[in-house]
Enzyme design. Structure first.
Site, short mmCIF file in Angstrom:
data_model
loop_
_atom_site.label_atom_id
_atom_site.label_comp_id
_atom_site.label_asym_id
_atom_site.label_seq_id
_atom_site.Cartn_x
_atom_site.Cartn_y
_atom_site.Cartn_z
N ALA A 1 0.87 -1.19 0.00
CA ALA A 1 0.00 0.00 0.00
C ALA A 1 0.90 1.24 0.00
O ALA A 1 0.78 2.13 0.85
CB ALA A 1 -0.96 -0.01 1.19
N LEU A 2 1.79 1.27 -0.96
CA LEU A 2 2.89 2.23 -0.94
C LEU A 2 2.40 3.67 -1.17
O LEU A 2 1.51 3.90 -1.97
CB LEU A 2 3.92 1.86 -2.02
CG LEU A 2 4.53 0.47 -1.86
CD1 LEU A 2 5.54 0.22 -2.99
CD2 LEU A 2 5.19 0.27 -0.51
N HIS B 1 6.90 5.72 1.72
CA HIS B 1 7.70 4.56 1.31
C HIS B 1 8.66 4.94 0.18
O HIS B 1 9.81 4.51 0.15
CB HIS B 1 6.79 3.44 0.78
CG HIS B 1 5.83 2.90 1.80
ND1 HIS B 1 4.47 3.08 1.69
CD2 HIS B 1 6.04 2.17 2.91
CE1 HIS B 1 3.87 2.50 2.72
NE2 HIS B 1 4.79 1.94 3.48
#
Ligand code: PAF
Length: 280
Positions: free
Chosen positions: A32-33, A37
């Site tokens: 779920a970048l 990230h």
């Protein structure tokens, strides 16, 4: 980008990456970048010749009543984002690959693991350190990149690396925020528009504390009281903790001397969010 789904594949890719003098960077994630990230990935790309990312929603770090089943999973989109960033290797194992039946061995950083989020999420940090130790052994990076947003997690991982003499250097990257100050988190996706607005109180309380610190206030109790005032104006948000602790030991501070970590966690509806700032 090479996608490795098995530990054997990942080990082979890692052997090739570490081949004579290559700086090998690694950013572990649960997918779920978001931009937070990607900032880790960019820091890894800047410092290293070869970069690996892992996507693994680690069941061991979720409590029985937490959001493991509904944790956002956006694998195809994540792959696109990582490819765009020029990531070399993606490790995306299944839970069975990481935890074969009968796995009963854990890594626990005693003392630190029951502070801050560890108090309200028993077993959470044991799950984190166990999976991160496993990932370090499988991926064997020379540098590993973590976000400052999970400040307790980074302190606990740094201690694990020191205590177990793991041959990896931990690099901690700054919190990435939305334009209005909300710290980026995969869990922000759970928030309704109204909750999204209320969630700003976490950052607002930290800013209030920071402002009072800048005016010379050094007593932790007074600073915490100032931060709690912001929460009093947002009854839809339930404060879990607001603490000022030493950034390495996570022990509460009374008088602020030297760097101090102000960490907050709160429930916005059913969504638990965290944030922090360092006062120096
Ligand atoms: O910070 C996270 O996303 C996770 O705790 C980590 C470090 C990937 C371990 O599962």
């Amino acid at each position: 980008m090479k996608i490795c789904k098995t530990i054997d594949d990942m080990r082979a890719a890692s052997r090739a990456a570490r081949h004579v003098g290559k700086r090998f960077g690694f950013a572990p994630t649960m997918g779920a970048l978001h931009e937070g990230h990607l900032s880790l990935v960019r820091a890894a790309k800047a410092k290293c010749d070869v970069v690996a990312v892992s996507i693994f929603v680690n069941p061991l770090q979720f409590g029985p009543n937490e959001d493991l089943a509904k944790y956002p999973r956006t694998f195809e989109h994540d792959v696109e984002l990582l490819e765009k960033e020029g990531v070399d290797i993606l490790f995306a194992p299944s839970p069975e690959e990481m935890y074969p039946a009968g796995a009963v061995t854990y890594v626990n950083v005693e003392g630190l693991s029951d502070k801050l989020c560890g108090k309200s999420r028993p077993g959470h940090f044991r799950g984190v350190t166990t999976v991160v130790a496993k990932l370090f052994h499988i991926v064997q990076p020379s540098f590993a990149f973590f976000g400052q947003k999970d400040a307790a997690q980074t302190a606990i991982i740094r201690r694990m690396v020191r205590d177990l003499n793991l041959p990896v250097e931990i690099v901690v990257c700054p919190i990435v925020r939305e334009p209005d100050g909300l710290a980026m988190s995969s869990r922000n996706a759970y928030l309704s528009p109204l909750e999204r607005k209320s969630a700003l109180v976490l950052h607002a309380s930290l800013k209030q504390i920071s402002a009072e610190f800048d005016q010379g206030k050094r007593e932790a109790a007074a600073l915490i009281a100032a931060g709690k005032k912001a929460f009093a104006q947002e009854p839809a948000v339930r404060l879990d903790y607001l603490e000022i602790v030493h950034p390495d030991t996570l022990e509460p501070m009374h008088q602020l001397v030297g760097p101090s970590l102000v960490a907050v966690a709160a429930f916005v509806g059913n969504t638990r969010l965290i944030d922090n700032i360092m006062l120096r």
